[in-house]
Design a protein around this motif. Structure first.
Motif, PDB file in Angstrom:
ATOM      1  N   GLN A 122       0.842  -1.275   0.036  1.00 15.49           N
ATOM      2  CA  GLN A 122      -0.090   0.002  -0.032  1.00 15.49           C
ATOM      3  C   GLN A 122       0.755   1.438   0.116  1.00 15.49           C
ATOM      4  O   GLN A 122       0.214   2.340  -0.186  1.00 15.49           O
ATOM      5  CB  GLN A 122      -1.051  -0.020   1.221  1.00 15.49           C
ATOM      6  CG  GLN A 122      -0.199   0.514   2.716  1.00 15.49           C
ATOM      7  CD  GLN A 122       0.419  -0.790   3.154  1.00 15.49           C
ATOM      8  OE1 GLN A 122       0.815  -1.823   2.730  1.00 15.49           O
ATOM      9  NE2 GLN A 122       0.475  -0.684   4.538  1.00 15.49           N
ATOM     10  N   GLU A 124       3.624   3.717  -1.484  1.00 13.96           N
ATOM     11  CA  GLU A 124       4.101   4.245  -3.017  1.00 13.96           C
ATOM     12  C   GLU A 124       5.791   3.406  -3.335  1.00 13.96           C
ATOM     13  O   GLU A 124       5.853   3.061  -4.347  1.00 13.96           O
ATOM     14  CB  GLU A 124       4.116   5.475  -3.248  1.00 13.96           C
ATOM     15  CG  GLU A 124       2.561   6.260  -3.063  1.00 13.96           C
ATOM     16  CD  GLU A 124       1.699   5.584  -4.442  1.00 13.96           C
ATOM     17  OE1 GLU A 124       2.386   5.507  -5.250  1.00 13.96           O
ATOM     18  OE2 GLU A 124       0.578   5.431  -4.034  1.00 13.96           O
ATOM     19  N   LYS A 127       5.463  -0.465  -3.413  1.00 16.17           N
ATOM     20  CA  LYS A 127       4.637  -0.708  -4.750  1.00 16.17           C
ATOM     21  C   LYS A 127       5.814  -0.641  -5.853  1.00 16.17           C
ATOM     22  O   LYS A 127       5.944  -1.560  -6.785  1.00 16.17           O
ATOM     23  CB  LYS A 127       3.647   0.031  -4.995  1.00 16.17           C
ATOM     24  CG  LYS A 127       2.804  -0.075  -5.989  1.00 16.17           C
ATOM     25  CD  LYS A 127       1.459   0.929  -6.183  1.00 16.17           C
ATOM     26  CE  LYS A 127       0.842   1.101  -5.286  1.00 16.17           C
ATOM     27  NZ  LYS A 127      -0.193   2.138  -5.479  1.00 16.17           N
ATOM     28  N   ARG A 243      -2.606  11.930   2.095  1.00 14.93           N
ATOM     29  CA  ARG A 243      -2.903  11.238   0.848  1.00 14.93           C
ATOM     30  C   ARG A 243      -4.078  12.056   0.310  1.00 14.93           C
ATOM     31  O   ARG A 243      -3.956  11.743  -1.142  1.00 14.93           O
ATOM     32  CB  ARG A 243      -3.306   9.751   1.392  1.00 14.93           C
ATOM     33  CG  ARG A 243      -2.176   8.908   1.608  1.00 14.93           C
ATOM     34  CD  ARG A 243      -2.671   7.546   1.915  1.00 14.93           C
ATOM     35  NE  ARG A 243      -1.870   6.599   2.438  1.00 14.93           N
ATOM     36  CZ  ARG A 243      -1.816   5.975   3.509  1.00 14.93           C
ATOM     37  NH1 ARG A 243      -2.924   5.915   4.456  1.00 14.93           N
ATOM     38  NH2 ARG A 243      -0.785   5.141   4.022  1.00 14.93           N
ATOM     39  N   GLU A 255       4.504   8.664   4.481  1.00 13.13           N
ATOM     40  CA  GLU A 255       3.759   7.507   4.749  1.00 13.13           C
ATOM     41  C   GLU A 255       4.823   6.371   5.157  1.00 13.13           C
ATOM     42  O   GLU A 255       4.410   5.552   5.821  1.00 13.13           O
ATOM     43  CB  GLU A 255       2.750   7.215   3.781  1.00 13.13           C
ATOM     44  CG  GLU A 255       3.213   6.774   2.505  1.00 13.13           C
ATOM     45  CD  GLU A 255       2.282   5.957   1.438  1.00 13.13           C
ATOM     46  OE1 GLU A 255       1.163   6.093   1.917  1.00 13.13           O
ATOM     47  OE2 GLU A 255       2.843   5.680   0.376  1.00 13.13           O
ATOM     48  N   THR A 259       4.770   4.431   8.775  1.00 16.30           N
ATOM     49  CA  THR A 259       4.433   2.920   8.555  1.00 16.30           C
ATOM     50  C   THR A 259       5.297   2.024   9.475  1.00 16.30           C
ATOM     51  O   THR A 259       5.180   1.331  10.075  1.00 16.30           O
ATOM     52  CB  THR A 259       4.009   2.524   7.192  1.00 16.30           C
ATOM     53  OG1 THR A 259       3.089   3.401   6.901  1.00 16.30           O
ATOM     54  CG2 THR A 259       3.563   1.214   7.249  1.00 16.30           C
TER      55      THR A 259
END
Length: 287
Positions: A122, A124, A127, A243, A255, A259
């Motif tokens: 989740q 960026e 990913k 976001r 983020e 996290t």
């Protein structure tokens, strides 16, 4: 002796990998935009060949992998700049390099990703990195994905906050991690040239809670400990707002930082460098 192409040699980890390669006598080629970012003694090493190019531009790295046995890539961005996104650099730039590796018959490709990156899709940055990992696994090349859980350089923020008198932590500060020094991780990367492992998770030799990292930073800066714990609901609200109202270039690094500091990031222990010694070295570089 194998000939190595190193991409990302001016970053925190890349500098240590380059030094280790040259110390061990590897013929090394590296891709650079600006060779001034390397020490003069490194540039003048007879085993080093410098290719001036930009990995984000596929044409500029054409034939960079000619006569190369192994590629090592640390290419990625932690703070987005120059208008690039994670997909531009962490994914596409590495794809450009992978295509050159395949075209020139490279045997092995070593890529440095992130611990738990495949579980944090989740985010960026994860990913983009994991999209490249998938491409690497399907490339037909021998490969090794190395997953460190955090660099000593990432811990510099603790030191900077302590130096200013206050450290801000998310949650209770009781989550644990064992970050690794670049010199120790470089040894892991060099060993991956000749071993047959396809994935390596690795951390440093010392396990700390975030509270303990803050305490070490305060002791080195000789400041009175002052830790503020930010409740999880504030963290979640801030992430939602970022976001919603900013681009990935703004919220991406935030983020990721928030996290990984809200979970344990533990990996097999390796190395000899201590975090306190690292903070001691910052005394002469951060004012």
């Amino acid at each position: 002796m194998k000939k190595i192409l190193l991409a990302g040699s001016t970053g925190y980890l890349g500098r240590f990998i380059l030094e280790e390669l040259l110390n061990k006598g590897f013929e090394t080629r590296t891709i650079l935009r600006d060779e001034k970012k390397l020490p003069k003694s490194t540039i003048e090493n007879s085993n080093l060949e410098i290719v001036r190019a930009e990995i984000t531009k596929a044409q500029s790295i054409e034939n960079c992998c000619r006569d190369i046995d192994t590629v090592i890539s640390t290419v990625g961005i932690t703070k987005q700049k120059d208008g690039f996104t994670y997909m531009d650099v962490d994914y596409q730039a590495n794809i450009n390099l992978l295509e050159e590796a395949k075209r020139n018959g490279v045997k092995r490709f070593i890529y440095i990703s992130i611990l738990n990156g495949d579980k944090l899709m989740q985010l960026e940055i994860c990913k983009a990195k994991e999209k490249f990992v998938a491409a690497l696994k399907n490339s037909g090349l021998e490969y090794c994905v190395i997953r460190p859980n955090g660099y000593f350089s990432d811990m510099d923020e603790f030191y900077k906050m302590a130096q200013k008198g206050s450290v801000y932590l998310f949650g209770t500060g009781k989550h644990k991690m064992n970050p690794i020094h670049g010199a120790d991780l470089a040894k892991v990367c060099i060993a991956a040239i000749t071993n047959d492992k396809s994935e390596i998770t690795v951390g440093g030799p010392e396990i700390f809670t975030h509270n303990e990292i803050a305490a070490i930073a305060f002791s080195v800066t000789q400041k009175k400990p002052n830790i503020t714990h930010i409740p999880n609901w504030i963290t979640k609200t801030l992430l939602f707002l970022l976001r919603t109202f900013t681009s990935s270039k703004v919220y991406g690094p935030v983020e990721f930082f928030m996290t990984v500091l809200s979970m344990d990031m533990l990996a097999p222990e390796y190395g000899t460098h201590s975090l306190k010694e690292h903070f001691e070295t910052l005394k002469t570089t951060i004012h």
